[in-house]
Design an enzyme around this catalytic site. Structure first.
Site, short mmCIF file in Angstrom:
data_model
loop_
_atom_site.label_atom_id
_atom_site.label_comp_id
_atom_site.label_asym_id
_atom_site.label_seq_id
_atom_site.Cartn_x
_atom_site.Cartn_y
_atom_site.Cartn_z
N HIS A 355 -10.74 -4.35 19.02
CA HIS A 355 -9.78 -4.20 17.93
C HIS A 355 -10.09 -5.13 16.78
O HIS A 355 -10.84 -6.10 16.92
CB HIS A 355 -8.34 -4.33 18.43
CG HIS A 355 -7.83 -5.71 18.71
ND1 HIS A 355 -7.17 -6.47 17.78
CD2 HIS A 355 -7.83 -6.47 19.83
CE1 HIS A 355 -6.77 -7.61 18.32
NE2 HIS A 355 -7.17 -7.65 19.56
N ASP A 365 -9.34 -14.05 18.54
CA ASP A 365 -8.69 -12.79 18.90
C ASP A 365 -8.31 -12.03 17.64
O ASP A 365 -7.29 -12.35 17.02
CB ASP A 365 -7.45 -13.10 19.74
CG ASP A 365 -6.68 -11.85 20.14
OD1 ASP A 365 -7.17 -10.73 19.92
OD2 ASP A 365 -5.56 -12.01 20.68
N GLU A 402 -3.88 -3.03 17.62
CA GLU A 402 -3.89 -3.36 19.06
C GLU A 402 -2.79 -4.35 19.36
O GLU A 402 -2.12 -4.27 20.38
CB GLU A 402 -5.25 -3.95 19.45
CG GLU A 402 -5.42 -4.18 20.95
CD GLU A 402 -4.99 -5.57 21.44
OE1 GLU A 402 -5.07 -5.82 22.65
OE2 GLU A 402 -4.56 -6.42 20.62
N ASP A 430 -12.44 -7.93 23.47
CA ASP A 430 -11.30 -8.27 22.62
C ASP A 430 -11.48 -9.73 22.22
O ASP A 430 -12.06 -10.03 21.18
CB ASP A 430 -10.01 -8.00 23.41
CG ASP A 430 -8.75 -8.28 22.61
OD1 ASP A 430 -8.81 -9.01 21.61
OD2 ASP A 430 -7.68 -7.79 23.01
N HIS A 526 -2.88 -16.49 19.00
CA HIS A 526 -1.85 -15.83 18.19
C HIS A 526 -1.09 -16.77 17.25
O HIS A 526 0.02 -16.48 16.83
CB HIS A 526 -0.85 -15.06 19.08
CG HIS A 526 -1.43 -13.81 19.68
ND1 HIS A 526 -0.70 -12.93 20.43
CD2 HIS A 526 -2.69 -13.30 19.64
CE1 HIS A 526 -1.47 -11.91 20.83
NE2 HIS A 526 -2.69 -12.12 20.38
ZN LIG Z 1 -6.78 -9.19 20.97
#
Ligand SMILES: [Zn+2]
Length: 707
Positions: A355, A365, A402, A430, A526
């Site tokens: 993604h 990520d 994603e 990923d 994140h």
């Molecule tokens: Zn990811």
């Protein structure tokens, strides 16, 4: 610091590759190939191309701006990827879908002690000293994808990781979560599961926070001094109930193409994978005053985190006011699809994807995955320029949205479900690089395939990816997610649960899949701090692991595209199924339930094992009608799907693997049977055993049709 100096000293030597490849071809041991010599030359040429420097450039460009799904910056990254695909000679298109996504308008948290005195107002901004990226005005405020909107004031209960057993423990201590705001720490399961259980138990809202015990100072130095989560860092993320179904909430099983009429979409309030309560993610800086002021019973064993006070379960002492206003819109997202037609078996697609969308900058990520994939594509492009063509069609995919719930991949799979019945593999990456420890998950039939091809890719630490992988599993360091395998002769690969884009391919349409990454201490997941500065300081300063992952990822596609016989190992698959049945039976006995008859399923697994041995012999000495053999091998995986799907979640059709309803990320094996036993529902367990038995018999017939 050790890692950095090692990487500097031991540059991977490509000089090793010809020897490794000729060793594989000389031993005639490359499963799936009659004669590996020509392929060895192709692979050698390929492995020489992926460049650490270019991968680093891709990473820098892709992470220059926050690029959340459906934003203009996300579109820019789609165009960058599409251009690189075209430069390599791929037939490339940007494929849009129109899907339901929320973006935050207002997120507010305030807390009051028993006397009504305000003890915190937040969320406070993610900030440390010296990070060059954190002040970008396009950084989205921390929020949960799929969160509801609302305004709630209630007392607070601490629910540890928000697992089923944690909520059960609260109930056992007579702490009612009904109407309360539950505060859970991240970790142990998928965040959507925490919200799912809280909602089922009647909670009014959920606060999710990152405890320093799990990815902060308790693990090591926090960023900028080290790789772990700083005090202000927040983990964004989706709380979609992806274990029900992933993808666009309004179109399960149907592709959300631009021309799909609204009448074909389920209205948001009736969708089956969206929470009805609100949830808000916060830092431990913001969680600490709430947790500190909680009264009630002290934390049970295992519930104490690493904040400097004793934790309590709450119910009294603190009131929290949550405000969440989410802007739900149907928004356009963009997958990028690049194809190379196969010369001999064009309908047999080898799909490889990653993604592209990120919550913020997403250096690890997912941009490490995209940068690696682009260098895989670069390598394949050089082969194309030299006149090489794959036997099977190769499709490289850059998925969008994603993060919100595997949306770009799911919609594409739903659109191409028919064609994907012939797809021979889906290869995912990923989080491609957060450190030096290679890891992989795979369908059992492809575990040996991954072991074999990692034996010809050099590691930045010296030796091969495989030898370093084996070493890291034999003596896992404290950060490694790898399980210790005492005196292992071969590496362990995990099973596919969910949490990334292999889910629609594997669990919805039955394409044999793998997922690879290279892991290390990574506490900024994140958050705004998962950026280029963190990456070059902590994960991979010279981009050597991007280069490594580009080689492994590209090699997966090349080996699968050109093999004579599909290298699926059903002997291992049947052995694992037999072991899953034995484990389920033991669990059922331990739960003191009336005995279920496992006999027919065990007999079916034994028949599959026998058919697998015969197929394996044919695969090892391929001759005769290979098309027939390959078709049989491919249909065996599809045979493991059930048309009805799993109980209460028909989108999930694989009878052997699914994400757990109460784990989310990690796989539950023979899920229909195991989850019925967990729920102490014997009637359902017996019915699911029958469904499994039929699936195993279908797989046996498919395999036997090769003869
Ligand atoms: Zn990811």
């Amino acid at each position: 610091m050790l890692r950095k100096s090692l990487a500097l000293l031991l540059f991977p030597t490509l000089a090793l590759v010809p020897a490794l490849l000729s060793a594989q071809s000389a031993s005639h041991a490359v499963f799936g190939y009659r004669d590996f010599a020509a392929q060895a030359k192709t692979e050698q040429k390929f492995l020489a191309v992926p460049s650490a420097e270019l991968a680093g450039q891709h990473l820098k460009i892709l992470t220059a701006e926050p690029h959340m799904a459906a934003t203009p910056e996300d579109r820019k990254t789609a165009e960058y990827v599409a251009q690189k695909f075209r430069d390599a000679g791929l037939q490339t298109e940007i494929v849009p879908y129109r899907v339901l996504l929320n973006q935050p308008k207002v997120v507010r948290v305030e807390a009051f002690d028993a006397a009504g005195k305000r003890i915190m107002t937040g969320p406070n901004r993610e900030h440390i000293d010296g990070d060059p990226f954190q002040d970008n005005p396009r950084v989205v405020m921390p929020f949960n994808g799929s969160s509801g909107s609302g305004d709630v004031t209630a007392e607070v209960v601490y629910a540890n990781y928000g697992r089923l057993e944690d909520f059960d423990q609260l109930a056992a201590q007579h702490i009612d979560v009904k109407g309360k705001i539950v505060i859970c720490r991240y970790g142990a399961n998928f965040r959507g599961v925490k919200v799912y259980i809280a909602e089922q138990r009647g909670a009014a809202g959920v606060l999710l926070y990152s405890d320093p015990q799990d990815d902060g100072y308790y693990k090591g130095d926090a960023y900028p001094d080290g790789p772990w989560r700083p005090e202000s860092g927040v983990q964004r993320g989706s709380v979609q109930y992806l274990f029900k179904y992933p993808g666009d909430p309004e179109t399960p099983g149907v592709a959300s193409t631009l021309d799909l009429p609204d009448s074909a979409r389920i209205p948001n309030e009736k969708t089956g994978n969206q929470p009805r309560i609100i949830s808000i993610p916060i830092s431990y800086h913001d969680a600490a005053p709430i947790l500190k002021a909680l009264k009630g019973p002290g934390a049970p064993l295992g519930w104490q985190g690493a904040l400097p006070f004793h934790y309590h379960l709450g119910q009294a002492g603190v009131k929290v006011h949550l405000v969440s206003q989410q802007d739900y819109q149907r928004r356009t997202i963009w997958d990028v699809i690049g194809k190379i037609d196969g010369t001999e078996h064009p309908a047999e697609w080898v799909v490889a994807g990653n993604h592209r969308d990120a919550w913020v900058f997403g250096a690890v990520d997912p941009s490490s995955g995209t940068a690696a994939m682009l260098e895989s594509v670069h390598g394949v492009g050089e082969l194309l320029k030299q006149g090489w063509r794959p036997k099977r069609t190769i499709v490289f995919c850059s998925w969008d949205a994603e993060e919100e719930g595997l949306i770009g991949s799911t919609e594409w799979v739903e659109q191409h479900a028919k064609a994907l019945e012939n797809a021979v593999a889906y290869f995912n990456t990923d989080v491609a690089v957060s450190g030096p420890d290679f890891s992989a998950e795979a369908v059992p039939s492809l575990k040996q395939f991954i072991r074999q091809l990692t034996q010809v890719v050099p590691s930045p630490l010296g030796g091969t990816v495989y030898s370093q992988w084996l070493a890291s599993q034999s003596s896992p360091n404290q950060h490694s997610a790898a399980k210790a395998a005492p005196a292992a002769q071969e590496v362990h690969l995990g099973d596919l649960g969910s949490g990334s884009d292999f889910t629609p391919f594997f669990q919805h349409v039955g394409v044999p899949s793998t997922d690879i990454g290279s892991e290390g201490p990574y506490g900024v997941y994140h958050s705004v701090f998962d950026n280029f500065a963190w990456y070059t300081q902590n994960a991979d300063p010279h981009f050597l692991y991007l280069q490594q992952m580009a080689r492994v990822f590209g090699l997966e596609a090349l080996r699968m595209a050109d093999c004579d016989v599909l290298p699926y190992d059903y002997v291992t698959y049947a052995r694992e199924i037999t072991a899953y049945l034995a484990a389920a039976q033991r669990k059922e006995t331990d739960a003191s339930l009336a005995p279920l008859d496992f006999g027919p399923a065990q007999a079916a697994a034994a028949r599959l094992a026998a058919a697998a041995e015969k197929a394996h012999a044919m695969q090892s000495a391929p001759s005769g009608d290979l098309a027939k053999l390959n078709l049989a091998l491919r249909q065996t995986e599809t045979a493991l799907l059930s048309t009805a799907g799993l109980p209460n979640r028909p989108w999930y059709r694989h009878t052997i693997f699914a994400p757990g309803e109460f784990t989310g990320y990690s796989a539950v094996a023979i899920p229909g049977v195991n989850e019925a036993i967990d729920a102490r529902n014997l009637k359902l367990a017996a019915q699911q055993l029958a469904v499994l038995t039929q699936a195993l018999d279908r797989a046996t017939s498919a395999l036997a049709s090769a003869q």
